[in-house]
Design an enzyme around this catalytic site. Structure first.
Site, PDB file in Angstrom:
ATOM      1  N   ASP A 101       0.851  -1.173   0.000  1.00  0.00           N
ATOM      2  CA  ASP A 101       0.000   0.000   0.000  1.00  0.00           C
ATOM      3  C   ASP A 101       0.896   1.236   0.000  1.00  0.00           C
ATOM      4  O   ASP A 101       2.064   1.164   0.398  1.00  0.00           O
ATOM      5  CB  ASP A 101      -0.863   0.050   1.266  1.00  0.00           C
ATOM      6  CG  ASP A 101      -1.973  -0.990   1.281  1.00  0.00           C
ATOM      7  OD1 ASP A 101      -2.101  -1.750   0.305  1.00  0.00           O
ATOM      8  OD2 ASP A 101      -2.697  -1.051   2.293  1.00  0.00           O
ATOM      9  N   SER A 137       7.352   3.743   5.831  1.00  0.00           N
ATOM     10  CA  SER A 137       8.596   4.149   5.188  1.00  0.00           C
ATOM     11  C   SER A 137       8.400   4.238   3.678  1.00  0.00           C
ATOM     12  O   SER A 137       7.308   4.571   3.224  1.00  0.00           O
ATOM     13  CB  SER A 137       9.729   3.201   5.545  1.00  0.00           C
ATOM     14  OG  SER A 137      10.963   3.793   5.224  1.00  0.00           O
ATOM     15  N   HIS A 190       5.410  -7.183  -0.517  1.00  0.00           N
ATOM     16  CA  HIS A 190       5.353  -8.433  -1.270  1.00  0.00           C
ATOM     17  C   HIS A 190       6.197  -8.317  -2.532  1.00  0.00           C
ATOM     18  O   HIS A 190       6.571  -7.215  -2.959  1.00  0.00           O
ATOM     19  CB  HIS A 190       3.899  -8.744  -1.640  1.00  0.00           C
ATOM     20  CG  HIS A 190       3.019  -8.987  -0.442  1.00  0.00           C
ATOM     21  ND1 HIS A 190       2.472 -10.213  -0.158  1.00  0.00           N
ATOM     22  CD2 HIS A 190       2.603  -8.158   0.551  1.00  0.00           C
ATOM     23  CE1 HIS A 190       1.745 -10.131   0.950  1.00  0.00           C
ATOM     24  NE2 HIS A 190       1.812  -8.894   1.394  1.00  0.00           N
TER      25      HIS A 190
END
Length: 263
Positions: free
Chosen positions: A78, A233, A130
């Site tokens: 995201d 981050s 991922h």
């Protein structure tokens, strides 16, 4: 160790502390409220069931889908697309008007031309990342550094921010044997950056030495969980010249969204 590193180290310890359940429940609920997190998107929906603040940070998302086409590159996380574009003369941008040399971010890289994508993960976002495409990991390089904030105001204010901050650089190959890079950049209050395939990679410590780990036959399938930030981050992706076409049209993206395709 800089002041930001010290603060981040202390915050990491705080986030890993198991407080008495009533206080932990209150703390977790406040975090969810402040950052307006929709807990229905996650496997565990009740904030009070997380035993530490860090466990809440790294909550698992449900119903993640990745496009089946092997050539499609999906978002690894995201986040907010803070910048993207062509690499020219070994330069990319942390944000519009703020360029930096890729060779200073990624030691020994030869990316004079190509394409880059920057994804900023805020404190509200899903913190696991991922694999964006089927890939082979050739090496992981941990580069110690500062832990300055990487939000929009900080990107506009501080030159060479990504170069100054701690980071982990994955040197990878796509299915067509072309090199690309996945870079996880640390930030203020990031307790650590974790990579599931190698527990030797330790970040946000007192270690000041650049360390590289090399791998043989480390192949990862698209969509597999690569690791996590223990707070928000930035992820940076770099592709070689004429290897990647950018397709995304959204500013805010979700893990699994289509970023582009390799060709």
């Amino acid at each position: 160790m800089s002041a930001t590193n010290s603060v981040s180290l202390m915050f990491g310890k705080f986030a890993h502390t198991k407080f008495p359940k009533p206080f932990q429940c209150f703390l977790n609920k406040m975090y969810v409220k402040i950052f307006k997190i929709d807990m229905t998107l996650f496997e565990e929906e009740n904030p009070c069931n997380f035993v530490t603040l860090n466990e809440l940070f790294i909550r698992k998302k449900k119903d993640i889908e990745f496009h089946d086409d092997d050539d499609v590159v999906c978002s690894p996380s995201d986040g907010l697309i803070t910048e993207y574009g062509e690499i020219e003369q070994n330069k990319a941008y942390q944000i519009k008007g703020k360029s930096y040399k890729i060779e200073e971010l990624i030691p020994n890289s030869k990316l004079e031309e190509g394409f880059f994508v920057n994804i900023y993960l805020s404190p509200k976002d899903y913190h696991r990342y991922h694999t964006p495409i089927d890939m082979q990991v050739l090496s992981a390089t941990h580069i110690p550094g500062a832990l300055y904030p990487v939000n929009i105001p900080s990107l506009n204010k501080r030159d060479n921010l990504f170069i100054k901050n701690e980071r982990v650089v994955l040197r990878c190959k796509d299915k067509k044997d072309r090199i690309f890079y996945f870079v996880a950049v640390g930030a203020l209050n990031v307790g650590s950056m974790v990579f599931n395939f190698d527990e030797r990679i330790k970040t946000n410590t007192n270690e000041a030495k650049l360390t590289t780990f090399e791998y043989e036959n480390l192949h990862l399938k698209k969509g597999s969980e690569l690791g996590r930030f223990e707070m928000g981050s930035t992820i940076l992706l770099f592709f070689g010249k004429e290897h990647f076409k950018y397709l995304n049209q959204k500013e805010e993206i979700e893990v699994g969204d289509i970023l582009g395709e390799i060709f």
